[in-house]
Motif scaffolding. Sequence first.
Motif, PDB file in Angstrom:
ATOM      1  N   ILE A  14       0.886  -1.180   0.000  1.00  0.00           N
ATOM      2  CA  ILE A  14       0.000   0.000   0.000  1.00  0.00           C
ATOM      3  C   ILE A  14       0.915   1.218   0.000  1.00  0.00           C
ATOM      4  CG2 ILE A  14      -1.841   1.228   1.209  1.00  0.00           C
ATOM      5  CD1 ILE A  14      -2.678  -1.444   2.503  1.00  0.00           C
ATOM      6  N   MET A  15       0.961   1.866  -1.155  1.00  0.00           N
ATOM      7  CA  MET A  15       1.937   2.951  -1.359  1.00  0.00           C
ATOM      8  C   MET A  15       1.315   4.252  -0.846  1.00  0.00           C
ATOM      9  SD  MET A  15       3.042   1.886  -5.230  1.00  0.00           S
ATOM     10  CE  MET A  15       1.477   2.378  -5.949  1.00  0.00           C
ATOM     11  N   TYR A  58      -1.232  -1.229  -4.358  1.00  0.00           N
ATOM     12  CA  TYR A  58      -2.448  -0.411  -4.292  1.00  0.00           C
ATOM     13  C   TYR A  58      -2.091   0.923  -4.947  1.00  0.00           C
ATOM     14  CZ  TYR A  58      -7.053   0.266  -1.982  1.00  0.00           C
ATOM     15  OH  TYR A  58      -8.394   0.412  -1.694  1.00  0.00           O
ATOM     16  N   LEU A  60      -4.470   2.896  -6.833  1.00  0.00           N
ATOM     17  CA  LEU A  60      -5.602   3.836  -6.790  1.00  0.00           C
ATOM     18  C   LEU A  60      -6.804   3.081  -6.245  1.00  0.00           C
ATOM     19  CD1 LEU A  60      -6.340   6.751  -7.723  1.00  0.00           C
ATOM     20  CD2 LEU A  60      -7.092   5.759  -9.892  1.00  0.00           C
ATOM     21  N   ASN A  64     -10.617   6.643  -3.600  1.00  0.00           N
ATOM     22  CA  ASN A  64      -9.813   7.799  -4.011  1.00  0.00           C
ATOM     23  C   ASN A  64     -10.558   8.686  -5.017  1.00  0.00           C
ATOM     24  OD1 ASN A  64      -6.631   6.023  -3.924  1.00  0.00           O
ATOM     25  ND2 ASN A  64      -7.532   7.347  -2.381  1.00  0.00           N
ATOM     26  N   ARG A 177       2.560  -1.256   4.433  1.00  0.00           N
ATOM     27  CA  ARG A 177       1.922   0.036   4.161  1.00  0.00           C
ATOM     28  C   ARG A 177       2.863   1.123   4.641  1.00  0.00           C
ATOM     29  NH1 ARG A 177      -4.177   2.171   4.577  1.00  0.00           N
ATOM     30  NH2 ARG A 177      -3.773   4.324   3.964  1.00  0.00           N
ATOM     31  N   SER A 185      -7.574   0.139   4.504  1.00  0.00           N
ATOM     32  CA  SER A 185      -8.280   0.993   3.537  1.00  0.00           C
ATOM     33  C   SER A 185      -8.837   0.187   2.361  1.00  0.00           C
ATOM     34  CB  SER A 185      -7.378   2.129   3.037  1.00  0.00           C
ATOM     35  OG  SER A 185      -6.852   2.864   4.127  1.00  0.00           O
TER      36      SER A 185
HETATM   37  C1  IPE Z   1      -5.079   3.891   0.252  1.00  0.00           C
HETATM   38  O1  IPE Z   1      -4.543   5.075   0.713  1.00  0.00           O
HETATM   39  C2  IPE Z   1      -5.091   3.870  -1.247  1.00  0.00           C
HETATM   40  C3  IPE Z   1      -3.787   3.850  -1.912  1.00  0.00           C
HETATM   41  C4  IPE Z   1      -2.621   3.845  -1.343  1.00  0.00           C
HETATM   42  C5  IPE Z   1      -3.850   3.805  -3.351  1.00  0.00           C
HETATM   43  P1  IPE Z   1      -5.447   6.331   1.161  1.00  0.00           P
HETATM   44  O2  IPE Z   1      -4.492   7.385   1.547  1.00  0.00           O
HETATM   45  O3  IPE Z   1      -6.433   6.633   0.119  1.00  0.00           O
HETATM   46  O4  IPE Z   1      -6.222   5.750   2.430  1.00  0.00           O
HETATM   47  P2  IPE Z   1      -6.886   6.478   3.681  1.00  0.00           P
HETATM   48  O5  IPE Z   1      -7.903   7.443   3.125  1.00  0.00           O
HETATM   49  O6  IPE Z   1      -5.791   7.189   4.398  1.00  0.00           O
HETATM   50  O7  IPE Z   1      -7.486   5.389   4.503  1.00  0.00           O
END
Ligand code: IPE
Length: 230
Positions: A14-15, A58, A60, A64, A177, A185
């Motif tokens: 999870i980038m 992850y 997108l 988002n 993450r 998420s």
């Molecule tokens: C999760 O990160 C989605 C990606 C990394 C693509 P978000 O930044 O959107 O997640 P939340 O809103 O902090 O939970």
Amino acid sequence: MEDKLKIPNHVGLIMDGNGRWATSKGLSRSEGHKAGYLNLEKLNKYIFKKGVNVLSIYALSTDNFKRPKQEINYIINLFLNNFFKEKDFYQKNNIKVVFSGRRNHFSEKVLKAMDDIVEQTKNNTSAIFNICFDYSSRNEIIDALEKIKEDNINNLDQETFNKYLYHDLPPIDLLIRTSGEQRLSDFMLWQVAYAEFYFPKTMFPDFDEKEFDLAILEYNKRNRKFGGIK
Ligand code: IPE
Ligand code: IPE
Ligand code: MG
């Protein structure tokens, strides 16, 4: 001699933290996404070189799309203008590229670019690069259940259910993450059932090869029991 390190078969990534990385440097969020993307281009090659067989990123989330259109379009265009030009790399290295997610948010041009790289790499066998793009794990589960209903499947078991997901992938062994957030998420809820979780504070644009090596070291300290005794 030191024992050889265990390399996870499937890594989930999870980038996160592109926005904060940019803000802390007085840059725009878009510049953060660009830096994150450039980091990914190098990092994914390193991860495959290390011997990881499946990498799910992850890129997108479906949620988002709540963000301003301009930011989302910027991220999609980063992939459109750069990633799809890397086809030769995946072809040469025998890596199969797949996408996970729904397709209704993307333009024809983006869908065609996605389909082209999938088609070109579909017979590759040494590794799988799974890009979660407009992805929601809860939607993936609902979409699987819809297909299961259509096929009138009785006696559903875990193995069969897995085949109805966007791709029939092995379970995630190591979930990383970045940015210090400790949540999923809506990322691969089914696939992380027994994954080891690693939450480095580093923002994604700075999560480099050395940081990945630290993740592997940490993974090697974990005692995976899968419900048994070890
Ligand atoms: C999760 O990160 C989605 C990606 C990394 C693509 P978000 O930044 O959107 O997640 P939340 O809103 O902090 O939970
Ligand atoms: C991750 O970085 C990339 C995507 C979610 C597309 P963010 O944009 O979520 O960065 P932060 O969380 O705001 O720092
Ligand atoms: Mg974020």
